[in-house]
Design a protein around this motif. Structure first.
Motif, mmCIF file in Angstrom:
data_model
loop_
_atom_site.group_PDB
_atom_site.id
_atom_site.type_symbol
_atom_site.label_atom_id
_atom_site.label_comp_id
_atom_site.label_asym_id
_atom_site.label_seq_id
_atom_site.Cartn_x
_atom_site.Cartn_y
_atom_site.Cartn_z
ATOM 1 N N ARG A 218 0.925 -0.880 0.267
ATOM 2 C CA ARG A 218 -0.089 -0.091 0.165
ATOM 3 C C ARG A 218 1.314 1.158 -0.246
ATOM 4 N N MET A 219 1.977 1.527 0.694
ATOM 5 C CA MET A 219 2.930 2.650 1.275
ATOM 6 C C MET A 219 3.300 2.795 -1.117
ATOM 7 N N THR A 220 3.836 1.601 -1.369
ATOM 8 C CA THR A 220 5.065 1.644 -2.377
ATOM 9 C C THR A 220 3.495 1.424 -3.225
ATOM 10 N N GLN A 221 2.371 1.686 -3.552
ATOM 11 C CA GLN A 221 1.411 2.587 -4.454
ATOM 12 C C GLN A 221 0.862 3.855 -3.927
ATOM 13 N N ALA A 222 0.829 4.607 -2.686
ATOM 14 C CA ALA A 222 1.128 5.775 -2.015
ATOM 15 C C ALA A 222 2.126 6.393 -3.027
ATOM 16 N N ALA A 223 3.092 6.128 -2.960
ATOM 17 C CA ALA A 223 4.287 6.914 -3.167
ATOM 18 C C ALA A 223 4.207 6.850 -4.876
ATOM 19 N N LEU A 224 4.000 5.616 -5.325
ATOM 20 C CA LEU A 224 3.955 5.375 -7.241
ATOM 21 C C LEU A 224 2.144 6.722 -7.369
ATOM 22 N N GLY A 225 1.534 6.654 -7.212
ATOM 23 C CA GLY A 225 0.429 7.267 -7.384
ATOM 24 C C GLY A 225 1.117 8.897 -7.470
ATOM 25 N N LEU A 226 1.999 9.355 -6.674
ATOM 26 C CA LEU A 226 2.404 10.554 -6.343
ATOM 27 C C LEU A 226 2.849 10.496 -7.228
ATOM 28 N N ALA A 227 4.160 9.723 -7.535
ATOM 29 C CA ALA A 227 5.519 9.756 -8.145
ATOM 30 C C ALA A 227 4.642 10.239 -9.622
ATOM 31 N N GLN A 228 3.990 9.410 -10.004
ATOM 32 C CA GLN A 228 2.690 9.252 -11.645
ATOM 33 C C GLN A 228 2.045 11.142 -11.580
ATOM 34 N N ALA A 229 1.047 11.525 -10.395
ATOM 35 C CA ALA A 229 1.477 13.471 -10.301
ATOM 36 C C ALA A 229 2.225 14.376 -10.351
ATOM 37 N N GLU A 230 3.046 13.985 -9.828
ATOM 38 C CA GLU A 230 4.594 14.600 -10.028
ATOM 39 C C GLU A 230 4.806 14.376 -11.456
ATOM 40 N N ASN A 231 5.118 12.954 -12.005
ATOM 41 C CA ASN A 231 5.433 13.346 -13.679
ATOM 42 C C ASN A 231 4.858 13.387 -14.621
ATOM 43 N N LEU A 232 3.408 14.124 -14.188
ATOM 44 C CA LEU A 232 2.285 14.612 -15.231
ATOM 45 C C LEU A 232 2.440 16.160 -14.807
ATOM 46 N N ILE A 233 2.585 16.411 -13.784
ATOM 47 C CA ILE A 233 3.382 18.126 -13.660
ATOM 48 C C ILE A 233 4.490 18.657 -14.139
ATOM 49 N N TYR A 234 5.900 17.847 -14.544
ATOM 50 C CA TYR A 234 6.410 17.963 -14.954
ATOM 51 C C TYR A 234 6.239 17.851 -16.690
ATOM 52 N N LYS A 235 5.266 16.648 -17.219
ATOM 53 C CA LYS A 235 5.388 16.727 -18.937
ATOM 54 C C LYS A 235 4.451 17.746 -19.377
ATOM 55 N N TYR A 236 3.918 18.311 -17.901
ATOM 56 C CA TYR A 236 2.521 19.768 -18.686
ATOM 57 C C TYR A 236 3.600 20.890 -18.677
ATOM 58 N N GLU A 237 4.828 20.995 -17.361
ATOM 59 C CA GLU A 237 6.198 21.979 -17.852
ATOM 60 C C GLU A 237 6.619 21.534 -18.972
ATOM 61 N N LYS A 238 7.268 20.658 -19.205
ATOM 62 C CA LYS A 238 7.641 20.565 -20.536
ATOM 63 C C LYS A 238 6.836 20.850 -22.253
ATOM 64 N N VAL A 239 5.796 20.268 -21.960
ATOM 65 C CA VAL A 239 5.174 20.737 -23.145
ATOM 66 C C VAL A 239 4.644 22.621 -23.081
ATOM 67 N N LYS A 240 5.000 22.271 -22.171
ATOM 68 C CA LYS A 240 4.566 24.236 -22.427
ATOM 69 C C LYS A 240 5.523 25.222 -22.787
ATOM 70 N N GLN A 241 6.416 24.505 -21.902
ATOM 71 C CA GLN A 241 8.446 25.441 -21.888
ATOM 72 C C GLN A 241 8.386 25.268 -23.219
ATOM 73 N N LYS A 242 8.709 23.752 -24.050
ATOM 74 C CA LYS A 242 8.843 23.986 -25.827
ATOM 75 C C LYS A 242 7.984 24.041 -26.877
ATOM 76 N N GLY A 243 6.672 23.342 -26.215
ATOM 77 C CA GLY A 243 5.220 23.387 -27.125
ATOM 78 C C GLY A 243 6.256 22.238 -28.814
ATOM 79 N N THR A 244 6.298 22.882 -29.664
ATOM 80 C CA THR A 244 6.178 22.020 -30.547
ATOM 81 C C THR A 244 7.602 22.837 -31.661
ATOM 82 N N PRO A 245 8.329 22.384 -31.756
ATOM 83 C CA PRO A 245 9.586 23.165 -32.256
ATOM 84 C C PRO A 245 8.846 23.190 -33.637
ATOM 85 N N ILE A 246 9.197 24.416 -33.996
ATOM 86 C CA ILE A 246 8.863 25.685 -35.900
ATOM 87 C C ILE A 246 10.552 25.444 -36.344
ATOM 88 N N LEU A 247 10.738 24.806 -37.577
ATOM 89 C CA LEU A 247 11.843 25.250 -37.946
ATOM 90 C C LEU A 247 11.246 26.192 -39.173
#
Ligand SMILES: [Zn+2]
Length: 300
Positions: A218-247
């Motif tokens: 249960r503790m591992t599942q809770a940790a996994l859930g938190l890590a996934q949520a954190e990961n999603l936040i960083y993904k969103y940040e990344k998308v926001k920062q990079k956007g689609t590259p325009i050449l």
């Protein structure tokens, strides 16, 4: 300080029992009060331990059975050997070897981190199972869980090693597991215990192990859930920062006027179409251009 050494030596050499005991009491109080705070502690702690040892062995050689004086000296020696880290372990161990001072040998082996030897002495020489458990506890004080588990597992192995034919050792092993379930890795234990043991025999241990395992899951599942949520936040940040590259290169042309781009500034529409800033401004004036732009963007 030199007077102290001379005093200690006199006590060791002295054969007159009453003088020796008197002197030793004086010596130990001086050593303990004075030497703990000095850098030369090792010398005096070793001297004092040797002093206790000589006195104990001398008493043991003249009297059979334990007199109160010997018992008192033994407990002082044990306390010194356990609590002090300042004496020379190998030197004292050489003196203890070959005597019947098994508990003292175990303490000394423990100081050298030779736990298997120490536990073997406690279990097979002394047959003091309580002392063996205590040994695991005080030797793993201020250590991590892994270290403690290794010691307890070692003790279990010592109980079960010679084929577990001795009933007393088997019972000691069962009690150890049932009383200290938290100190064991259940998967390792199940590899070690004989197949003949019933589930009922180990039910307190197994219940504890299952409870622990569910808790960990249960503790591992809770940790996994938190890590996934954190990961999603960083993904969103990344998308926001990079956007689609325009050449933008000189081969690309404006979708409105079909001329190449001569400056790095341009307008990009959500459909991916790129136009000159002035063309975009004109286009805004003429809404019909939107249709033209999307058809021309399809062509490119
Ligand atoms: Zn243009």
């Amino acid at each position: 300080m030199t007077a102290l050494v001379r005093m200690l030596q006199t006590v060791v050499k002295s054969s007159a029992c009453f003088d020796e005991y008197e002197l030793m009491n004086n010596a130990e109080s001086i050593v303990l009060s004075e030497c703990l705070s000095t850098s030369g502690g090792e010398k005096y702690h070793t001297h004092l331990a040797a002093l206790y040892l000589e006195a104990i062995l001398q008493r043991k050689s003249v009297t059979t059975g334990n007199c109160t004086e010997t018992t008192e000296l033994l407990s002082k020696l044990r306390s010194l050997l356990q609590k002090s880290d300042l004496y020379r372990v190998h030197f004292i161990l050489d003196k203890v070897r070959g005597t019947d001072l098994h508990m003292e040998s175990a303490i000394l082996y423990g100081k050298l981190e030779e736990h298997e030897k120490a536990l073997h002495i406690l279990v097979h020489e002394l047959k003091d199972f309580h002392a063996a458990e205590e040994y695991c506890i005080w030797n793993s004080e201020n250590r991590d869980l892994q270290y403690r588990r290794r010691l307890f597992h070692m003790l279990l192995s010592v109980y079960l090693n010679p084929g577990a034919s001795d009933y007393a050792l088997v019972m000691a092993a069962v009690d150890l597991l049932n009383n200290h379930a938290a100190e064991f890795d259940a998967a390792l234990v199940l590899q070690l215990v004989p197949d003949s043991w019933s589930v009922q025999l180990l039910s307190p241990f197994l219940a504890g192990a299952v409870r622990q395992s569910i808790h960990t899951k249960r503790m591992t599942q809770a940790a996994l859930g938190l890590a996934q949520a954190e990961n999603l936040i960083y993904k969103y940040e990344k998308v926001k920062q990079k956007g689609t590259p325009i050449l933008l290169s000189d081969k690309k042309v404006c979708q409105v006027c079909q001329n190449p781009f001569c400056e790095p500034v341009f307008v990009r529409y959500p459909n991916g179409g790129m136009v000159h800033t002035h063309c975009a401004a004109n286009r805004r004036l003429n809404s019909n251009m939107a249709h033209h732009s999307s058809t021309s963007s399809n062509q490119t």
